[in-house]
Scaffold this motif. Structure first.
Motif, PDB file in Angstrom:
ATOM      1  N   SER A   1       0.816  -1.215   0.000  1.00  0.00           N
ATOM      2  CA  SER A   1       0.000   0.000   0.000  1.00  0.00           C
ATOM      3  C   SER A   1       0.854   1.273   0.000  1.00  0.00           C
ATOM      4  CB  SER A   1      -0.941  -0.002   1.211  1.00  0.00           C
ATOM      5  OG  SER A   1      -0.210  -0.109   2.414  1.00  0.00           O
ATOM      6  N   ASP A   2       2.106   1.180   0.456  1.00  0.00           N
ATOM      7  CA  ASP A   2       2.944   2.374   0.447  1.00  0.00           C
ATOM      8  C   ASP A   2       3.380   2.772  -0.968  1.00  0.00           C
ATOM      9  OD1 ASP A   2       4.536   0.139   0.242  1.00  0.00           O
ATOM     10  OD2 ASP A   2       6.003   0.760   1.743  1.00  0.00           O
ATOM     11  N   ASP A   3       3.076   1.921  -1.961  1.00  0.00           N
ATOM     12  CA  ASP A   3       3.343   2.285  -3.354  1.00  0.00           C
ATOM     13  C   ASP A   3       2.183   3.041  -3.984  1.00  0.00           C
ATOM     14  OD1 ASP A   3       5.894   1.240  -3.544  1.00  0.00           O
ATOM     15  OD2 ASP A   3       5.234  -0.711  -4.278  1.00  0.00           O
ATOM     16  N   ILE A   4       1.053   3.126  -3.302  1.00  0.00           N
ATOM     17  CA  ILE A   4      -0.120   3.766  -3.895  1.00  0.00           C
ATOM     18  C   ILE A   4       0.155   5.211  -4.317  1.00  0.00           C
ATOM     19  CG2 ILE A   4      -2.481   4.544  -3.452  1.00  0.00           C
ATOM     20  CD1 ILE A   4      -2.930   2.031  -1.806  1.00  0.00           C
ATOM     21  N   PRO A   5       0.853   6.039  -3.509  1.00  0.00           N
ATOM     22  CA  PRO A   5       1.113   7.412  -3.962  1.00  0.00           C
ATOM     23  C   PRO A   5       1.836   7.479  -5.309  1.00  0.00           C
ATOM     24  CG  PRO A   5       1.520   7.242  -1.615  1.00  0.00           C
ATOM     25  CD  PRO A   5       1.279   5.839  -2.108  1.00  0.00           C
ATOM     26  N   ARG A   6       2.762   6.545  -5.568  1.00  0.00           N
ATOM     27  CA  ARG A   6       3.446   6.541  -6.868  1.00  0.00           C
ATOM     28  C   ARG A   6       2.460   6.261  -7.999  1.00  0.00           C
ATOM     29  NH1 ARG A   6       6.894   3.021  -8.484  1.00  0.00           N
ATOM     30  NH2 ARG A   6       6.533   1.383  -6.963  1.00  0.00           N
ATOM     31  N   PHE A   7       1.517   5.348  -7.758  1.00  0.00           N
ATOM     32  CA  PHE A   7       0.507   5.046  -8.771  1.00  0.00           C
ATOM     33  C   PHE A   7      -0.381   6.265  -9.025  1.00  0.00           C
ATOM     34  CE2 PHE A   7       2.088   0.925  -8.162  1.00  0.00           C
ATOM     35  CZ  PHE A   7       1.529   0.043  -9.077  1.00  0.00           C
ATOM     36  N   LEU A   8      -0.745   6.967  -7.963  1.00  0.00           N
ATOM     37  CA  LEU A   8      -1.585   8.154  -8.129  1.00  0.00           C
ATOM     38  C   LEU A   8      -0.834   9.266  -8.864  1.00  0.00           C
ATOM     39  CD1 LEU A   8      -3.315   8.209  -4.623  1.00  0.00           C
ATOM     40  CD2 LEU A   8      -4.328   7.501  -6.805  1.00  0.00           C
TER      41      LEU A   8
ATOM     42  N   GLN B   1       3.609   1.343 -16.613  1.00  0.00           N
ATOM     43  CA  GLN B   1       3.888   0.206 -15.748  1.00  0.00           C
ATOM     44  C   GLN B   1       4.876   0.609 -14.651  1.00  0.00           C
ATOM     45  OE1 GLN B   1       4.022  -3.690 -18.205  1.00  0.00           O
ATOM     46  NE2 GLN B   1       4.711  -2.122 -19.633  1.00  0.00           N
ATOM     47  N   LEU B   2       4.531   0.236 -13.414  1.00  0.00           N
ATOM     48  CA  LEU B   2       5.361   0.570 -12.266  1.00  0.00           C
ATOM     49  C   LEU B   2       5.682  -0.697 -11.489  1.00  0.00           C
ATOM     50  CD1 LEU B   2       3.391   3.655 -10.857  1.00  0.00           C
ATOM     51  CD2 LEU B   2       5.333   3.684 -12.424  1.00  0.00           C
ATOM     52  N   GLN B   3       6.945  -0.858 -11.117  1.00  0.00           N
ATOM     53  CA  GLN B   3       7.304  -2.008 -10.287  1.00  0.00           C
ATOM     54  C   GLN B   3       6.775  -1.811  -8.880  1.00  0.00           C
ATOM     55  OE1 GLN B   3      11.530  -2.878  -9.402  1.00  0.00           O
ATOM     56  NE2 GLN B   3      11.094  -4.962 -10.072  1.00  0.00           N
ATOM     57  N   THR B   4       6.290  -2.898  -8.301  1.00  0.00           N
ATOM     58  CA  THR B   4       5.745  -2.837  -6.952  1.00  0.00           C
ATOM     59  C   THR B   4       6.032  -4.137  -6.218  1.00  0.00           C
ATOM     60  OG1 THR B   4       3.728  -2.457  -5.640  1.00  0.00           O
ATOM     61  CG2 THR B   4       3.473  -3.683  -7.690  1.00  0.00           C
ATOM     62  N   ARG B   5       6.255  -4.026  -4.919  1.00  0.00           N
ATOM     63  CA  ARG B   5       6.535  -5.208  -4.109  1.00  0.00           C
ATOM     64  C   ARG B   5       5.252  -5.995  -3.879  1.00  0.00           C
ATOM     65  NH1 ARG B   5       6.355  -5.693   1.396  1.00  0.00           N
ATOM     66  NH2 ARG B   5       6.000  -3.444   1.518  1.00  0.00           N
ATOM     67  N   VAL B   6       5.313  -7.308  -4.096  1.00  0.00           N
ATOM     68  CA  VAL B   6       4.167  -8.197  -3.874  1.00  0.00           C
ATOM     69  C   VAL B   6       4.602  -9.305  -2.922  1.00  0.00           C
ATOM     70  CG1 VAL B   6       2.551  -9.831  -4.921  1.00  0.00           C
ATOM     71  CG2 VAL B   6       3.133  -7.709  -6.117  1.00  0.00           C
ATOM     72  N   ILE B   7       3.806  -9.517  -1.882  1.00  0.00           N
ATOM     73  CA  ILE B   7       4.123 -10.560  -0.905  1.00  0.00           C
ATOM     74  C   ILE B   7       2.951 -11.525  -0.802  1.00  0.00           C
ATOM     75  CG2 ILE B   7       5.627  -9.038   0.443  1.00  0.00           C
ATOM     76  CD1 ILE B   7       3.333  -8.803   2.477  1.00  0.00           C
ATOM     77  N   TYR B   8       3.237 -12.700  -0.289  1.00  0.00           N
ATOM     78  CA  TYR B   8       2.211 -13.696  -0.010  1.00  0.00           C
ATOM     79  C   TYR B   8       2.190 -13.889   1.505  1.00  0.00           C
ATOM     80  CZ  TYR B   8       1.517 -14.800  -4.909  1.00  0.00           C
ATOM     81  OH  TYR B   8       1.188 -14.716  -6.242  1.00  0.00           O
ATOM     82  N   PRO B   9       1.309 -13.156   2.211  1.00  0.00           N
ATOM     83  CA  PRO B   9       1.325 -13.200   3.678  1.00  0.00           C
ATOM     84  C   PRO B   9       1.067 -14.608   4.197  1.00  0.00           C
ATOM     85  CG  PRO B   9      -0.079 -11.421   2.863  1.00  0.00           C
ATOM     86  CD  PRO B   9       0.271 -12.278   1.688  1.00  0.00           C
TER      87      PRO B   9
END
Length: 247
Positions: free
Chosen positions: A98-105, A197-205
């Motif tokens: 979610s901390d990548d959301i500002p970059r997407f906006l 396209q923006l790179q973003t961290r994806v995790i599998y909790p």
């Protein structure tokens, strides 16, 4: 320039446990939130309804589970009816950073006509079969678009230009389940629309509840790639013309 009016769109299926953290992160953006409960089991619906009320989110509920794609379609149509120009889709299960959301906006503001798409940076939490399985889909997407442009077609962290997305949904038959993300982005490219396209961290909790059905959804994705391949052949002359000047 288009004045952007964005909402956060969260498709939900039995994700009550992770949903609170997702909504808390989204709330900090001060954007309206639109939740689509895709027929969650009865033991989860009370929690989902309570969280929607707590976070002042509009909740749409499907009577039966129809698939992630169906939930996104319902959300996009509701966003369009409500006058939003953009919908930021983020999954409810805590996979997206979610901390990548500002970059997407920021990308949305700079490119308001573009589909803003995340491509994942995975850590060691991703199951190996999911990691390697994505590459088979990547190859088919490159074939079906006659391009290497799409970095990842399956990431659900996106910002949709709502009007153009709804127009595409009216014009094309796009899958309702886990085939939606890939199906949509290929057809978006076929239409010649812009994409960032923006790179973003994806995790599998740990304890993550996935709605992916191994047999049924893999069969759906296989059928989707088959349909897209023959759709590409029908569009081949136009796609070749569009391809000129692209990497």
């Amino acid at each position: 320039m288009l004045q952007c009016k964005a909402c956060v769109l969260v498709p939900i299926y039995n994700h009550a446990r992770a949903l609170a953290a997702t909504l808390q992160a989204a709330q900090s953006l001060h954007l309206p939130m639109l939740l689509v409960d895709d027929g969650s089991a009865a033991q989860y619906t009370t929690t989902i309804q309570s969280l929607a009320k707590e976070y002042d989110a509009l909740l749409i509920s499907h009577a039966h589970n129809s698939g992630k794609g169906a939930a996104i379609k319902s959300g996009l149509r509701e966003a369009h009816n409500a006058g939003f120009t953009h919908a930021l889709q983020i999954d409810a299960d805590g996979q997206h950073a979610s901390d990548d959301i500002p970059r997407f906006l920021q990308a949305m503001q700079a490119h308001p006509d573009a589909l803003i798409v995340g491509y994942p940076q995975f850590d060691e939490s991703i199951p190996k079969h999911r990691f390697y399985g994505r590459y088979l889909t990547h190859v088919w997407v490159w074939i079906n678009t006659l391009s290497l442009q799409i970095r990842d077609s399956m990431c659900g962290f996106r910002i949709y230009p709502v009007a153009a997305a709804c127009e595409l949904l009216r014009a094309e038959r796009i899958g309702d389940r886990m085939d939606f993300d890939c199906d949509f982005i290929v057809r978006w490219m076929w239409q010649g629309h812009a994409m960032q396209q923006l790179q973003t961290r994806v995790i599998y909790p740990e304890g993550n509840s996935s709605g992916f059905r191994i047999v049924q959804d893999n069969l759906l994705i296989t059928w989707m790639h088959t349909r897209l391949f023959f759709g590409m052949l029908r569009r081949l002359p136009r796609l070749l013309r569009q391809r000129r000047g692209r990497p």
